[in-house]
Design a protein around this motif. Structure first.
Motif, PDB file in Angstrom:
ATOM      1  N   VAL A  39       0.329   2.830   8.938  1.00 54.43           N
ATOM      2  CA  VAL A  39       0.373   2.068  10.181  1.00 54.43           C
ATOM      3  C   VAL A  39      -0.032   2.975  11.340  1.00 54.43           C
ATOM      4  CG1 VAL A  39       1.826   0.759  11.781  1.00 54.43           C
ATOM      5  CG2 VAL A  39       2.222   0.574   9.320  1.00 54.43           C
ATOM      6  N   TRP A  72      -3.441  -3.351   2.915  1.00 52.94           N
ATOM      7  CA  TRP A  72      -2.159  -3.729   3.495  1.00 52.94           C
ATOM      8  C   TRP A  72      -2.335  -4.836   4.528  1.00 52.94           C
ATOM      9  CZ3 TRP A  72       2.662  -1.537   2.212  1.00 52.94           C
ATOM     10  CH2 TRP A  72       2.580  -0.505   1.253  1.00 52.94           C
ATOM     11  N   LYS A  73      -1.272  -5.597   4.750  1.00 50.33           N
ATOM     12  CA  LYS A  73      -1.321  -6.705   5.710  1.00 50.33           C
ATOM     13  C   LYS A  73      -0.003  -6.772   6.467  1.00 50.33           C
ATOM     14  CE  LYS A  73       0.315  -9.980   2.211  1.00 50.33           C
ATOM     15  NZ  LYS A  73      -0.026 -11.082   1.318  1.00 50.33           N
ATOM     16  N   THR A  74      -0.048  -7.452   7.592  1.00 48.98           N
ATOM     17  CA  THR A  74       1.157  -7.749   8.345  1.00 48.98           C
ATOM     18  C   THR A  74       1.141  -9.232   8.692  1.00 48.98           C
ATOM     19  OG1 THR A  74       2.581  -6.993  10.159  1.00 48.98           O
ATOM     20  CG2 THR A  74       0.226  -7.209  10.645  1.00 48.98           C
ATOM     21  N   LEU A 101      -3.930  -0.916   9.768  1.00 47.09           N
ATOM     22  CA  LEU A 101      -3.219  -0.670   8.514  1.00 47.09           C
ATOM     23  C   LEU A 101      -4.142  -0.002   7.501  1.00 47.09           C
ATOM     24  CD1 LEU A 101      -1.518  -4.177   8.186  1.00 47.09           C
ATOM     25  CD2 LEU A 101      -0.515  -2.109   9.153  1.00 47.09           C
ATOM     26  N   VAL A 104       5.039  -4.726   6.728  1.00 50.11           N
ATOM     27  CA  VAL A 104       3.680  -4.545   6.219  1.00 50.11           C
ATOM     28  C   VAL A 104       3.766  -4.566   4.699  1.00 50.11           C
ATOM     29  CG1 VAL A 104       2.851  -3.309   8.249  1.00 50.11           C
ATOM     30  CG2 VAL A 104       3.869  -2.028   6.389  1.00 50.11           C
TER      31      VAL A 104
END
Length: 260
Positions: free
Chosen positions: A25, A52-54, A48, A128
């Motif tokens: 991050v 990866w995702k948020t 990210l 995340v």
């Protein structure tokens, strides 16, 4: 001008934490510019690691929505978020909604006194995820002063918000064993080959299940079960119920859903 400090805390411990990518991050505040109305159009930018995702403000089945704590900020009367259109993810049979790789979230800061600088102190708690989810805390501070300058990233995010529509929407509401079942009918254009409808009650403590969606011509029908986190009966504010139809990189948003 802007001066900011960044602190990042990843909560998992031990060998698992050591296996996380070092650049998981990266976050910062984009200072933006002062609007003609006297507010400040800034943005929260998060980048990210690959894969990866948020999450969006309404994250779906298993996501962790970001929460912002502005305690310690000065000369701030109000803060408004301008969320860009998110993506819909399907993972292990669960639907989540969010962003991969990068999120630029425009934040409109309304100062108590437009003639004075704004000092922001923000703590952002979010999740995340990749194969696992990591609760993450980001702490940011910034001094926003002067006219600032246009920012292409912020302008792009503002232009990519869901279209606000005055399309006709009606809702029927039926009680269930633990809440309410809401069926919405919307006359909105097709947003893509697959459409997702998200219902957001005014009260954030009311959870809305992923909606089942059907389309017949210009009419989209979506049904979702709403349950209060308290487990107690609740009333539904139809006038503030927000319905967002997500499609292929585009979305339309309708607020208010009266009875037929």
């Amino acid at each position: 001008m802007i001066r900011y400090a960044l602190a990042l805390l990843l909560l998992p411990a031990g060998a698992f934490a050591q296996s996380l990518p070092p650049d998981l991050v990266q976050a910062r505040l984009l200072p933006g510019w002062q609007t003609e109305g006297g507010s400040r159009m800034a943005a929260f930018q998060i980048r990210l690691a690959d894969g990866w995702k948020t999450y969006w403000r309404s994250p779906g089945d298993a996501g962790i929505p970001p929460t912002f704590n502005w305690k310690g900020s000065t000369n701030v009367r109000a803060v408004h978020f301008h969320w860009p259109v998110p993506e819909v993810f399907e993972t292990a049979g669960m639907q989540t909604i969010g962003y991969h790789r990068e999120l630029v979230l425009p934040i409109e800061v309304v100062p108590a006194d437009p003639s004075r600088p704004v000092h922001l102190r923000a703590r952002v708690d979010m999740g995340v995820c990749r194969d696992v989810c990591v609760p993450t805390e980001v702490a940011l501070t910034a001094d926003l002063e002067g006219p600032g300058a246009p920012d292409a990233a912020i302008r792009t995010a503002l232009a990519h918000q869901p279209e606000r529509s005055r399309a006709k929407a009606t809702c029927t509401v039926q009680p269930t064993g633990d809440g309410l079942r809401v069926t919405a009918r919307l006359n909105v254009p097709v947003q893509g080959p697959e459409e997702t409808v998200v219902m957001e009650p005014v009260d954030p403590s009311i959870w809305a299940a992923p909606a089942t969606v059907q389309r017949q011509g210009g009419t989209l029908t979506a049904t979702s079960d709403l349950v209060a986190s308290s487990g107690q009966p609740f009333g539904l504010d139809r006038s503030g119920l927000r319905l967002t139809v997500l499609g292929a990189g585009r979305a339309v948003e309708v607020t208010g859903c009266p009875a037929p």
